[in-house]
Design a protein around this motif. Structure first.
Motif, mmCIF file in Angstrom:
data_model
loop_
_atom_site.group_PDB
_atom_site.id
_atom_site.type_symbol
_atom_site.label_atom_id
_atom_site.label_comp_id
_atom_site.label_asym_id
_atom_site.label_seq_id
_atom_site.Cartn_x
_atom_site.Cartn_y
_atom_site.Cartn_z
ATOM 1 N N ASN A 101 -0.508 -4.199 -11.819
ATOM 2 C CA ASN A 101 -1.886 -4.283 -12.168
ATOM 3 C C ASN A 101 -2.756 -3.501 -11.316
ATOM 4 O O ASN A 101 -3.717 -2.807 -11.727
ATOM 5 C CB ASN A 101 -2.289 -5.869 -12.037
ATOM 6 C CG ASN A 101 -3.552 -6.198 -12.609
ATOM 7 O OD1 ASN A 101 -4.645 -5.659 -11.801
ATOM 8 N ND2 ASN A 101 -3.953 -6.740 -13.542
ATOM 9 N N SER A 102 -2.312 -3.592 -10.037
ATOM 10 C CA SER A 102 -3.086 -2.853 -8.895
ATOM 11 C C SER A 102 -3.098 -1.290 -9.302
ATOM 12 O O SER A 102 -3.914 -0.418 -9.119
ATOM 13 C CB SER A 102 -2.660 -2.896 -7.639
ATOM 14 O OG SER A 102 -2.850 -4.447 -7.226
ATOM 15 N N GLY A 148 0.768 -1.182 -0.019
ATOM 16 C CA GLY A 148 -0.031 -0.168 0.098
ATOM 17 C C GLY A 148 0.840 1.147 0.133
ATOM 18 O O GLY A 148 0.573 2.028 -0.813
ATOM 19 N N ILE A 149 1.944 1.101 0.888
ATOM 20 C CA ILE A 149 2.913 2.343 0.739
ATOM 21 C C ILE A 149 3.363 2.738 -0.419
ATOM 22 O O ILE A 149 3.605 3.718 -1.029
ATOM 23 C CB ILE A 149 3.855 2.315 1.914
ATOM 24 C CG1 ILE A 149 3.284 2.071 3.110
ATOM 25 C CG2 ILE A 149 4.873 3.212 1.796
ATOM 26 C CD1 ILE A 149 4.298 1.609 4.228
ATOM 27 N N ALA A 150 3.757 1.558 -1.288
ATOM 28 C CA ALA A 150 4.636 1.918 -2.575
ATOM 29 C C ALA A 150 3.343 1.999 -3.488
ATOM 30 O O ALA A 150 3.787 3.034 -4.207
ATOM 31 C CB ALA A 150 5.116 0.151 -2.903
ATOM 32 N N LEU A 151 2.320 1.638 -3.470
ATOM 33 C CA LEU A 151 1.178 2.061 -4.355
ATOM 34 C C LEU A 151 0.862 3.612 -4.377
ATOM 35 O O LEU A 151 0.776 4.339 -5.387
ATOM 36 C CB LEU A 151 0.116 1.238 -4.495
ATOM 37 C CG LEU A 151 -1.081 1.590 -5.508
ATOM 38 C CD1 LEU A 151 -0.763 1.705 -6.753
ATOM 39 C CD2 LEU A 151 -2.270 0.633 -5.524
ATOM 40 N N VAL A 160 -8.920 3.202 0.947
ATOM 41 C CA VAL A 160 -7.851 2.516 1.751
ATOM 42 C C VAL A 160 -7.030 1.865 0.860
ATOM 43 O O VAL A 160 -7.568 0.867 0.220
ATOM 44 C CB VAL A 160 -8.562 2.159 2.977
ATOM 45 C CG1 VAL A 160 -7.443 1.147 3.483
ATOM 46 C CG2 VAL A 160 -9.125 3.196 3.718
ATOM 47 N N ILE A 161 -5.793 2.040 0.831
ATOM 48 C CA ILE A 161 -4.804 1.230 -0.088
ATOM 49 C C ILE A 161 -4.094 0.212 0.790
ATOM 50 O O ILE A 161 -3.626 0.713 1.828
ATOM 51 C CB ILE A 161 -4.036 2.060 -1.020
ATOM 52 C CG1 ILE A 161 -4.504 3.471 -1.330
ATOM 53 C CG2 ILE A 161 -3.091 1.107 -1.726
ATOM 54 C CD1 ILE A 161 -3.274 4.150 -2.065
ATOM 55 N N SER A 162 -4.283 -1.017 0.544
ATOM 56 C CA SER A 162 -3.584 -2.001 1.282
ATOM 57 C C SER A 162 -3.821 -3.292 0.544
ATOM 58 O O SER A 162 -4.743 -3.715 -0.035
ATOM 59 C CB SER A 162 -4.153 -2.244 2.648
ATOM 60 O OG SER A 162 -3.359 -3.279 3.457
#
Lengths: 452, 452, 452
Positions: B340-341, B198-201, B248-250
């Protein structure tokens, strides 16, 4: 008005519609021209159609009425003088709206103006070029294959000149000014299902409704596709708010199952009426959501009008291989399919004519049906049970918020039975008529406002 | 802004995100402490992150910012002086938030402070004890089995003292103050999918969006789970009504299918946008209804805020065996899954950025597309047909009540195609922009009022 | 009031209900007469029932209270003086409401007054002729077949005279005047499931609820079918708007699955409460839409009242072969089915009594449950997890718009668990009671207005 479906001799009607189709079949129609006039004159022998002529160049919303097209002769001859393609053999051979031409050209150049269907090599396709000047011929792919290297004489004796767009209209007044619109297109040449079947069914409806008392007024339009409905809407804009229900009639002669395409509103009374009838008809059917592609419902359902107009056909256009080919001929349409379609249309009209809101005059507890002789008064044992249930449903739901069609749909009982029960209850004084307006939520004020 | 998905080199982006994950993996993070600071400093080398420090003891709604926890060393030695458990080998070995301890105890007493996963005997579990002071070690069940009766030296050189809660924030202004919120948690130690992906995205999104023109402003939060979002909401309460959409990204790095958990509102624009994109992406996906359990959407969607914030992950937390274990490592996340995400997130942003309400300037009947060159202007034969249909849909539904996303959903055509058609129509003058606000029914005034 | 389902000895209750059914079974009941009085007097020994007598000829809406019917003896004798049909053997043998007769007739004439069930040749059917004067006997088809050509003495010592319609009523006041109505019919002779099971269950409910504190007031009606509910409604019209929920009790003793027929409103709180309980009961069940045919819900749900009254039975009337025959006897009803039904009724009452709207006093972010000891305070590990989820759901949705039943339905957690969690949160000060009214959309002002 009650449509007495049993009294109507549908078999006979199917044969008469088929005869009319046969008579109209050879005529070369287009969106303008004498073919349309001839077609409408034949119809005038059956129904008192009004014929309108709108001059070329008339502005109709974003469009302009085009030049009038007429054709006398058209062929392609090989160097031996043999007609290898001849408009006389089939008017589909000529690209509709072809400009006049007379010259001799090589096969390679000719081929740029020939249209075939390689996937159906025996059939002649139907093609048009209304808004881009061009000339061309359509032929079977097999015939194309047989053309040898040669010099070909191409002759099209057509005219594309200022004239008129011609359409037919018939208005049948009823008790109220509220209108039901039936619209069919008349712009295709020798094509039976996609054109003539709709014309024949509309003609039958005019004849049938003329002899009935009518709550609604009925308007029938016999118009060229797209430009015809745009023209009518442009010239009759102020009348459109009288249209309470409408159907585009087309493709009602093939053997396929009936298919209803909903109006843009999607839950208008016409949508619910047609779907109810198809559900209770005991035959396969299909329901399609609205889309902005198709026949003249595109125009009636444009956002500035948003009229409650659906489309009731058998197999939808484009979904049968005969569509827009020489195979959409007199073998493809069937008297029994035409009869079946006309019966369905009349059943829909019956719903519209009889769908009312009644009020239970005795809403606290059930009234005593037995003392009024309302048990078992209608038909056999099975019918009796059904009509008792129907009476209970009508009484229970006649609370100002349910029309008879709503009651039919909630109870799962056919509109015919619900209607008969309501009439019996009305006669017994257990119902009275309401001034409530039937819900057509999406209709009211739903045409797109132009004021920002 | 138009996200040009084709121009974006996703393969490259996936590899870069993976490299960032690899760099952050060894750091021992928790809800407070130097691990979080070190993580944020690394991110600052990539994006201009603002780092906030909130003192221990700060009241944040019903909660209090806890003491800051830091750890230098931690091990368990047997009587031979061998380290049988060592924090240096894996930071998961230490119960997160363990208080300092140094004593020698028997195996039986030690066992009361050991945590294993008997059902996955090779894996080290991840455990925390934030709000109840305790100490402990986590280890594989196999390692536990090997511990013999012995006296063990337990050493935890940690501190739990007044300090700060640290979080990162980045605000990227757009044409309007309306915000899109992206929130990821940064409180887990060496766990790749449940944290670092999530941090990277989020970091990738900051970089990508910075170089684009933006209708919306974007806010990125890099926060410890639960206490971090509560802290941010408490300190920024007045800003929350600018948040129009959020995710929320994870868990965006595993190989599983994408899964969207709806916001509490359930039919907010963000919900409809994400679901549209997943539907048209051509891959398996899953949709979950909102529930008050999960990541920080719990706080954003608490009834006093009720923000339109959903959660877009791949396999949801707790539904893969590697979850919260040492197996959520660098082998478990894949560059191609990250790519892909990120593509999916950008496609969602593209919908949000471009979803507008247009008005058909020519609502009565169809406009004549042909004379404006709008037929067949876009791409090949199949594309052409699709874009014609898209134009008809856009014209038909641009009646002040449908956004482009509504039109895409009703027509079944992808937002990308609808958007391109709308742009073509806008350029041709057949559409104009509307000041109408996109329906987000449940949003407007939906946060629970505190006035009785 | 909290119904403590575990504290209630259902097995014992089932046996007591069965004993009551056994005691009432031999009595010949009808819509009027001494059989009804005797039945109500037996009930009075158990519960303080009020007995009402309404004179013959009283106008009740569209109906009139009929003459009172009583019967002392009835038989058919053959020429040898043998009783071939005898009312003493089974009161079903006599057509209910038969007028007195005494004459000797041939078999052929007798047969016009005999009723059998050829498809169930062993069973005696139950038949009535309330509103058309007639006489007749019911017998098994096998017995009919054995009747030989002979002269038969027909003797019916009945009376049909001015008298009264008798019904029982019991009103149990609660904290508010808002009422829950339970209605059962008492007009069938020796039929166990279709009559006596409902009477027994209603009696059990009176006894049970009398010993509990009650938020609602409860009204129990023991009435003859149709004419009884019409009479009660006519005489108590002004009280009907106090009825907030209601159930018609009948057919609760057979071994079939429970079946709920929705009220006419369809989504009233009683509908949602019953459906919730059936869903979470862990047994098969069925839900039926409202229809205007059935038991006394027909009258309660007539459009002028439109009360939120459903019907909760086991196998619906008419859907089991024993229905309205001599096979609906003491073998057909089971103590365990009666117990199971009564447990279901109490669970529904528990929902009604405890369904309230609470307000989260701490709506911005989650409150910290741990510091209040709310984690793991209720039961085992699995229970604990469920009750934590329930607390999160209650907190998240207690925003003035969701009742506990709404929360139970949205979360998929049983009302019992949601209720317990709400109580714990209330005690912890995290919820407060709301004055908001539970949504019963269709109820408010939904009875059909008589003003045009």
């Amino acid at each position: 008005m009650i449509v007495d479906l049993e009294a109507c001799n549908f078999q006979q009607q199917g044969l008469e519609m088929y005869r009319l189709i046969s008579e109209l079949y050879p005529i070369c129609r287009s969106i303008t021209g004498d073919g349309v006039r001839k077609t409408l004159h034949i119809l005038q022998q059956l129904i008192p159609l009004e014929i309108h002529e709108v001059p070329t160049g008339t502005k109709v919303f974003d469009w302009t009425v085009p030049k009038e097209w007429n054709v006398r002769e058209a062929y392609v001859k090989n160097s031996k003088g043999e007609k290898v393609i001849d408009f006389q053999a089939s008017n589909l051979h000529l690209l509709n709206y072809s400009v006049p031409i007379h010259k001799t050209i090589a096969l390679s150049e000719l081929k740029e103006h020939l249209f075939t269907l390689p996937e159906h090599p025996d059939l002649i396709p139907y093609r048009t070029s209304y808004y881009k000047e061009n000339w061309g011929f359509c032929l079977s792919h097999n015939a194309l294959q047989k053309l040898e290297e040669d010099e070909y004489e191409v002759y099209i004796d057509s005219s594309l000149e200022d004239g008129h767009l011609t359409y037919g209209e018939y208005y049948l007044p009823g008790e109220t000014d509220d209108e039901v619109l039936f619209s069919c297109h008349i712009c295709h040449p020798s094509l039976c299902n996609d054109n003539l079947s709709g014309i024949a069914l509309a003609t039958f409806l005019v004849k049938h409704l003329s002899s009935q008392s009518r709550r609604y007024s009925y308007r029938f339009l016999f118009i060229p596709g797209t430009i015809g409905s745009i023209t009518w809407l442009a010239l009759n804009e102020t009348k459109t708010d009288r249209i309470k229900h409408g159907l585009v009639i087309s493709g009602v002669g093939d053997a396929g199952k009936m298919t209803y395409k909903k109006s843009r509103q999607g839950d208008a009374e016409i949508d619910r009426a047609v779907i109810h009838i198809l559900k209770h008809k005991g035959e396969e059917y299909a329901i399609e959501e609205f889309s902005p592609y198709g026949y003249d419902e595109r125009q009636y359902c444009s956002p500035g009008f948003n009229l409650p107009v659906g489309r009731l056909t058998r197999t939808p256009f484009g979904q049968y291989p005969q569509y827009h080919t020489s195979a959409d001929n007199l073998d493809f349409v069937k008297p029994e399919s035409l009869a079946n379609s006309s019966m369905t249309y009349l059943a829909v009209i019956d719903v519209l004519e009889n769908n009312r809101i009644y009020i239970n005059t005795n809403p606290k507890c059930e009234p005593q049906l037995g003392k009024r002789g309302l048990y078992g008064t209608l038909g056999g044992e099975q019918d009796k049970k059904m009509s008792e249930m129907a009476m209970l449903w009508v009484l229970n739901l006649s609370d100002r918020t349910h029309s008879l069609l709503d009651i039919a749909n909630r109870s799962g009982i056919s509109f015919q039975v619900i209607k008969r029960s309501a009439i019996a209850l009305l006669q017994a004084g257990l119902l009275r008529e309401s001034s409530e307006v039937i819900r057509n939520d999406l209709r009211a004020g739903s045409a797109m406002s132009l004021i920002a």
